[in-house]
Every structure is written in C-alpha cells, then in structure tokens.
Design a protein around this motif. Structure first.
Motif, mmCIF file in Angstrom:
data_model
loop_
_atom_site.group_PDB
_atom_site.id
_atom_site.type_symbol
_atom_site.label_atom_id
_atom_site.label_comp_id
_atom_site.label_asym_id
_atom_site.label_seq_id
_atom_site.Cartn_x
_atom_site.Cartn_y
_atom_site.Cartn_z
ATOM 1 N N ASP A 156 4.543 -0.148 23.809
ATOM 2 C CA ASP A 156 4.210 1.333 23.437
ATOM 3 C C ASP A 156 4.733 1.637 22.032
ATOM 4 O OD1 ASP A 156 4.076 4.064 23.237
ATOM 5 O OD2 ASP A 156 5.324 4.252 24.934
ATOM 6 N N VAL A 157 3.845 1.974 21.355
ATOM 7 C CA VAL A 157 4.064 2.227 19.614
ATOM 8 C C VAL A 157 3.611 3.660 19.188
ATOM 9 C CG1 VAL A 157 3.546 -0.121 18.957
ATOM 10 C CG2 VAL A 157 1.604 1.500 19.097
ATOM 11 N N SER A 158 3.756 4.445 20.650
ATOM 12 C CA SER A 158 3.390 5.847 20.101
ATOM 13 C C SER A 158 4.564 6.699 19.291
ATOM 14 C CB SER A 158 3.211 6.625 21.590
ATOM 15 O OG SER A 158 4.469 6.484 22.410
ATOM 16 N N LYS A 159 5.519 6.221 19.380
ATOM 17 C CA LYS A 159 6.679 6.947 18.288
ATOM 18 C C LYS A 159 7.165 5.804 17.196
ATOM 19 C CE LYS A 159 8.696 9.287 22.538
ATOM 20 N NZ LYS A 159 10.071 9.405 23.261
ATOM 21 N N TRP A 160 6.203 5.014 17.072
ATOM 22 C CA TRP A 160 6.319 4.229 15.738
ATOM 23 C C TRP A 160 5.194 4.656 14.880
ATOM 24 C CZ3 TRP A 160 4.921 -1.417 14.677
ATOM 25 C CH2 TRP A 160 5.995 -2.114 13.795
ATOM 26 N N GLN A 161 5.695 5.300 13.712
ATOM 27 C CA GLN A 161 4.862 6.087 12.983
ATOM 28 C C GLN A 161 4.376 5.455 11.538
ATOM 29 O OE1 GLN A 161 6.447 10.275 12.549
ATOM 30 N NE2 GLN A 161 4.735 10.956 13.876
ATOM 31 N N THR A 162 3.296 5.525 11.200
ATOM 32 C CA THR A 162 3.184 5.146 9.871
ATOM 33 C C THR A 162 2.997 6.114 8.838
ATOM 34 O OG1 THR A 162 1.480 3.507 10.668
ATOM 35 C CG2 THR A 162 1.244 3.801 8.265
ATOM 36 N N VAL A 163 4.071 6.024 7.873
ATOM 37 C CA VAL A 163 4.240 7.078 6.787
ATOM 38 C C VAL A 163 4.340 6.725 5.439
ATOM 39 C CG1 VAL A 163 5.834 8.353 8.672
ATOM 40 C CG2 VAL A 163 6.942 6.922 6.850
ATOM 41 N N ASP A 164 4.019 7.595 4.664
ATOM 42 C CA ASP A 164 3.944 7.327 3.072
ATOM 43 C C ASP A 164 5.528 7.068 2.633
ATOM 44 O OD1 ASP A 164 4.359 8.015 0.116
ATOM 45 O OD2 ASP A 164 2.019 8.239 0.647
ATOM 46 N N ALA A 165 5.625 5.925 1.980
ATOM 47 C CA ALA A 165 6.980 5.600 1.667
ATOM 48 C C ALA A 165 7.725 6.558 0.710
ATOM 49 C CB ALA A 165 7.143 4.325 1.142
ATOM 50 N N VAL A 210 0.866 9.363 8.061
ATOM 51 C CA VAL A 210 -0.486 8.783 7.475
ATOM 52 C C VAL A 210 -1.427 9.169 8.747
ATOM 53 C CG1 VAL A 210 -1.939 7.228 6.696
ATOM 54 C CG2 VAL A 210 0.244 7.256 5.941
ATOM 55 N N SER A 211 -2.529 9.867 8.479
ATOM 56 C CA SER A 211 -3.759 9.696 9.595
ATOM 57 C C SER A 211 -4.073 8.570 9.849
ATOM 58 C CB SER A 211 -4.633 10.828 9.070
ATOM 59 O OG SER A 211 -4.232 11.895 8.644
ATOM 60 N N LEU A 212 -4.218 8.434 11.252
ATOM 61 C CA LEU A 212 -4.721 7.207 11.957
ATOM 62 C C LEU A 212 -5.675 7.602 12.907
ATOM 63 C CD1 LEU A 212 -1.192 5.464 12.598
ATOM 64 C CD2 LEU A 212 -2.871 4.941 10.896
ATOM 65 N N PRO A 213 -6.817 6.635 13.310
ATOM 66 C CA PRO A 213 -7.681 6.966 14.347
ATOM 67 C C PRO A 213 -7.133 7.626 15.489
ATOM 68 C CG PRO A 213 -7.968 4.892 13.399
ATOM 69 C CD PRO A 213 -6.827 5.363 12.595
ATOM 70 N N GLU A 214 -7.725 8.629 16.187
ATOM 71 C CA GLU A 214 -7.213 9.188 17.296
ATOM 72 C C GLU A 214 -7.378 8.233 18.473
ATOM 73 O OE1 GLU A 214 -9.025 13.114 17.906
ATOM 74 O OE2 GLU A 214 -7.826 13.870 15.992
ATOM 75 N N ASN A 215 -8.302 7.311 18.541
ATOM 76 C CA ASN A 215 -8.826 6.435 19.626
ATOM 77 C C ASN A 215 -8.228 5.106 19.687
ATOM 78 O OD1 ASN A 215 -10.226 5.406 17.401
ATOM 79 N ND2 ASN A 215 -11.904 5.179 18.603
ATOM 80 N N ARG A 216 -7.103 5.057 18.782
ATOM 81 C CA ARG A 216 -6.366 3.963 18.753
ATOM 82 C C ARG A 216 -5.417 3.666 19.929
ATOM 83 N NH1 ARG A 216 -1.154 3.753 16.446
ATOM 84 N NH2 ARG A 216 -0.344 5.863 16.256
ATOM 85 N N ARG A 245 0.823 -1.116 0.128
ATOM 86 C CA ARG A 245 0.029 0.038 0.060
ATOM 87 C C ARG A 245 1.020 1.230 -0.019
ATOM 88 N NH1 ARG A 245 -3.352 -0.669 5.373
ATOM 89 N NH2 ARG A 245 -4.125 1.367 4.607
ATOM 90 N N GLY A 246 2.263 1.380 -0.175
ATOM 91 C CA GLY A 246 3.000 2.263 -0.174
ATOM 92 C C GLY A 246 3.430 2.924 1.136
ATOM 93 N N LEU A 247 3.056 2.194 2.216
ATOM 94 C CA LEU A 247 3.382 2.484 3.514
ATOM 95 C C LEU A 247 4.633 1.836 4.412
ATOM 96 C CD1 LEU A 247 -0.280 2.330 4.937
ATOM 97 C CD2 LEU A 247 0.993 4.278 3.692
ATOM 98 N N ILE A 248 5.361 2.620 5.143
ATOM 99 C CA ILE A 248 6.342 2.127 5.985
ATOM 100 C C ILE A 248 6.392 2.612 7.243
ATOM 101 C CG2 ILE A 248 8.102 1.734 4.063
ATOM 102 C CD1 ILE A 248 9.299 4.449 5.140
ATOM 103 N N TYR A 249 7.040 1.806 8.365
ATOM 104 C CA TYR A 249 6.710 2.255 9.634
ATOM 105 C C TYR A 249 8.141 2.826 10.170
ATOM 106 C CZ TYR A 249 2.223 -0.024 10.166
ATOM 107 O OH TYR A 249 0.985 -0.529 9.860
ATOM 108 N N THR A 250 8.270 4.010 10.737
ATOM 109 C CA THR A 250 9.541 4.565 11.122
ATOM 110 C C THR A 250 9.344 4.873 12.746
ATOM 111 O OG1 THR A 250 8.789 6.947 10.710
ATOM 112 C CG2 THR A 250 9.898 5.545 8.888
#
Length: 201
Positions: A151-160, A166-172, A117-122
């Motif tokens: 704790d994945v709060s500093k593990w971001q989903t970004v456009d590769a 990438v915008s994610l649900p706030e209640n996750r 989907r063209g996403l990576i996690y940084t």
C-alpha cells in the motif's frame, strides 16, 4: 502436716503440667524439624526434573524459522526503501543490509532517477497480507517467496525543493500485489527480486 501435704500435692500437679507442656513443645519442634527436612528432600528430588524440563525443548523447524526471518527482512527492506527515496543524497539509507542483486540495483537506480528530477518520496509504505508462498531451506542458498499487499497510498511524491506534492495519474494503483524473492546470505536475509504483479489487493 495438712499444709505440707497440700504443698507437695500442689507441686506435683504443677510439675505434671510443666512436663506435659515440655513434651508437647518438644513434639511440635520435632515435627517441624521433620517437616523441614522432608521439604528439603522433596526439593532435592524435584529439582533435577525441573532443570531437565527447562533444558528440553521441541526441535526447531527450519522452514518456520526461514518463514519468520524472511518476512522480517522484507519489512526492514521497505523501511530502508523509505529512507532511500526520501533522501536525495542516499546517505541515510542502508538498503544493502536488506537487499542484494537485482532488487538492490533496481531500487538505487530508480531512486537516483527520481532525485535527478528533483523529486523525493515522503510518508510511509504499508505491507499487509504477508505470506510465504514458497520456502526452500535444503538448497545451497535458502530462499523464500514472499507475497504481500503493498500500500503506497501514503507514500507521496513531492518536489524536493518546495516540498509540494506532485500530480500523479488518478487511476494509478496504490495497493497492489507484489511477489518478492528473499535469499539467505552469510550476513543475513536479503531481498533479491521485487516484482509488482499489477493486480489490486
């Protein structure tokens, strides 16, 4: 005669002083030699006990070893997960060194879906409150159940391509309890099951 008597007397006094000095010096040297010899004997007597105490050690508890090694392996597993999700080619990660079975299969499949989907996690994943809830070292395959707060709060989903988040649900949930099964393979400990519990921590 008086002068000769004085010379004889003076020589006798000088001889006595010299003799006393020699006796004192010889006594001191003899004492030092005895002390040195005694020191060597004491070292010879003490050395076997020192060597014996250094070789003797308390027996290793297999459960304590399994607890320590399984937690170490689980931490290394997440370090490789970070590499796997951040690289679309997947070549930079060696997850198979720390994962097997369902955990390895699911992680690779999920990372591939994100990359397609063209996403990576940084960023980084943090593990806290790690405990071994259960450990079994007597079975055919030693295993442990590791409980962690992930704790994945500093593990971001970004456009590769753009590297924009990438915008994610706030209640996750960004910090949640996860239970993992870690088994001892011939090559070392491997995470075989990783199950988020859906509970904040």
């Amino acid at each position: 005669m008086k002068r000769r008597a004085y010379q004889v007397h003076h020589f006798a006094v000088h001889f006595r002083k010299t003799a006393v000095a020699c006796i004192t010096l010889c006594g001191a040297l003899a004492l030092a030699a005895c002390s040195s010899s005694d020191g060597k004997d004491e070292a010879a007597v003490e050395s076997p006990s020192v060597a014996e105490s250094s070789t003797s050690s308390a027996p290793v508890d297999p459960k304590e070893t399994a607890t320590r090694e399984s937690i170490t392996a689980y931490g290394a597993y997440w370090e490789e997960m970070e590499k796997l999700y951040s690289d679309p080619t997947g070549k930079g990660a060696h997850l198979d060194q720390y994962a097997a079975s369902a955990a390895l299969k699911n992680a690779k499949a999920d990372a591939k879906r994100a990359h397609d989907r063209g996403l990576i996690y940084t960023g980084t994943v943090a593990l806290t409150d790690q405990t071994v809830a259960k450990v079994n070292v007597s079975g055919k395959v030693p295993n442990a159940t590791v409980s962690s707060c992930l704790d994945v709060s500093k593990w971001q989903t970004v456009d590769a391509r753009t590297k924009k988040p990438v915008s994610l649900p706030e209640n996750r949930l960004t910090k949640y309890l996860i239970l993992s099964t870690v088994e001892k393979y011939p090559e070392g400990w491997r995470v075989t099951r990783d199950e988020p519990q859906g509970k904040p921590c």
